[in-house]
Design an enzyme around this catalytic site. Structure first.
Site, PDB file in Angstrom:
ATOM      1  CG  ASP A  44    -113.907   6.271 -16.508  1.00  0.00           C
ATOM      2  OD1 ASP A  44    -114.415   7.192 -15.842  1.00  0.00           O
ATOM      3  OD2 ASP A  44    -113.622   6.402 -17.726  1.00  0.00           O
ATOM      4  CB  SER A  45    -113.927   8.729 -11.224  1.00  0.00           C
ATOM      5  OG  SER A  45    -115.096   8.075 -10.772  1.00  0.00           O
ATOM      6  CG  ASP A  83    -117.860   5.126 -16.579  1.00  0.00           C
ATOM      7  OD1 ASP A  83    -118.478   5.290 -17.638  1.00  0.00           O
ATOM      8  OD2 ASP A  83    -117.254   6.041 -15.984  1.00  0.00           O
ATOM      9  CE  LYS A 113    -120.561   7.599 -16.781  1.00  0.00           C
ATOM     10  NZ  LYS A 113    -119.434   8.041 -17.652  1.00  0.00           N
ATOM     11  CD  GLU A 115    -115.706   9.459 -20.728  1.00  0.00           C
ATOM     12  OE1 GLU A 115    -114.889   9.963 -21.546  1.00  0.00           O
ATOM     13  OE2 GLU A 115    -115.459   9.341 -19.513  1.00  0.00           O
ATOM     14  CD  GLU A 182    -117.321  14.978 -16.174  1.00  0.00           C
ATOM     15  OE1 GLU A 182    -117.631  13.847 -16.551  1.00  0.00           O
ATOM     16  OE2 GLU A 182    -116.323  15.229 -15.472  1.00  0.00           O
TER      17      GLU A 182
HETATM   18  O1  KIV Z   1    -116.283   8.071 -13.756  1.00  0.00           O
HETATM   19  C1  KIV Z   1    -117.057   8.873 -13.220  1.00  0.00           C
HETATM   20  O2  KIV Z   1    -117.035   9.088 -12.009  1.00  0.00           O
HETATM   21  C2  KIV Z   1    -117.994   9.577 -14.071  1.00  0.00           C
HETATM   22  C3  KIV Z   1    -118.850  10.618 -13.440  1.00  0.00           C
HETATM   23  C4  KIV Z   1    -118.041  11.773 -13.067  1.00  0.00           C
HETATM   24  C5  KIV Z   1    -120.013  10.970 -14.263  1.00  0.00           C
HETATM   25  O3  KIV Z   1    -118.056   9.315 -15.238  1.00  0.00           O
END
Ligand code: KIV
Length: 292
Positions: A44-45, A83, A113, A115, A182
């Site tokens: 989600d970055s 994510d 993934k 959080e 992280e």
């Molecule tokens: O969204 C992302 O890039 C991440 C990584 C930094 C692990 O969750």
């Protein structure tokens, strides 16, 4: 070529280190694939490095799916991990399962993934029960940026570190096949890695994790808003891109581009016929042979 799957990632624990990189489109996925990386995280970055938001909160399910589809089309061996964006799994367990399912069904990812620690165990259990492999993510969880008061190193006290270990163990017990750690002190990550039955994938968590993950744009020098301490740049592609685009812009302005090798020619008799044809006035015939 052995396809990376969730069980293959799990089996790597204690045998070899895992390399995971974020990817957001087809071209990047193909490059990471050619480099032999194990996992491609459609993180989600995306919100920050591709869409220009200040944090990860604004990216939507539809935007994440759009990019996951592109990455899946470019990945062959690597495991594609999608994510789950902010509020796609926190609101209810059924919604979490439905959204996770969309990433496999529509996005063709191999895992998701999400959080959080013990507070997301019901979601993790339900998603895993639906046959969807899940990676957990503890430590600095950017979707909690408002509550955390910024992007800060986590688990610096004994109590916080012990809580993180408990969260990670509970996530593994609930069925996560790997856990992202992280931005936590290296000794904490080392101990979590030693005690966990599943691989830890570190980002700002030191060298003792079972694998490492970084953001594509950070590794390649394509994002200049902010460079976390834990990033090592392996190239400065941003500078090279600006240099190449400056050269191209200059060439367009001076007429040096396009050169003769970039143009399509026309047979002299066809050209002469064309000129004589239009000499009698513009044509009303809209047909075209369509050749480029
Ligand atoms: O969204 C992302 O890039 C991440 C990584 C930094 C692990 O969750």
């Amino acid at each position: 070529m052995t396809k990376m799957t969730a069980p293959a990632v799990l089996a790597a624990k204690g045998t070899r280190k895992l390399a995971m990189l974020t990817a957001y489109d087809f071209a990047a996925a193909r490059l990471a694939e050619a480099a032999g990386l194990d996992m491609l995280l459609v993180g989600d970055s995306l919100a920050m490095v591709v869409l220009g938001h200040e944090d990860t909160l604004s990216v939507t399910m539809d935007e994440m799916l759009h990019h996951t589809k592109a990455v899946s089309r470019g990945a062959q061996r690597a495991l594609v991990v999608a994510d789950m964006p902010f509020l796609s799994y926190q609101v209810s367990v059924p919604q979490a399962v439905a959204n996770a399912g969309r990433f496999l069904k529509e996005g063709r990812a191999g895992a998701v993934k999400l959080e959080g620690g013990r507070e997301v165990l019901p979601q993790v259990r339900a998603i895993v029960a639906a046959g969807i492999p899940v990676i957990g993510h503890v430590g600095l969880t950017p979707q909690h940026v408002a509550a955390l008061g910024g992007f800060k190193v986590q688990s610096k006290t004994a109590e916080a570190a012990a809580k993180l270990l408990g969260d990670a163990l509970a996530l593994a017990e609930a069925g996560c096949f790997a856990i992202v750690l992280e931005c936590i002190p290296a000794p904490v990550a080392a101990e979590v890695t030693r005690r966990l039955p599943v691989p830890t994938i570190g980002i700002g968590a030191g060298p003792d994790c079972d694998g490492q993950v970084l953001v594509f744009h950070d590794v390649l020098g394509l994002y200049d808003r902010f460079l976390p301490k834990f990033v090592k740049r392996y190239a400065n592609l941003g500078e090279q891109v600006v240099e190449a685009l400056t050269q191209w812009g200059d060439a367009v302005r001076t007429g040096a581009f396009p050169g003769p090798e970039h143009v399509f020619s026309m047979a002299p008799d066809a050209q002469a016929a064309f000129l004589s044809h239009i000499a009698s006035g513009p044509s009303t015939d809209s047909s075209d042979d369509g050749n480029t």
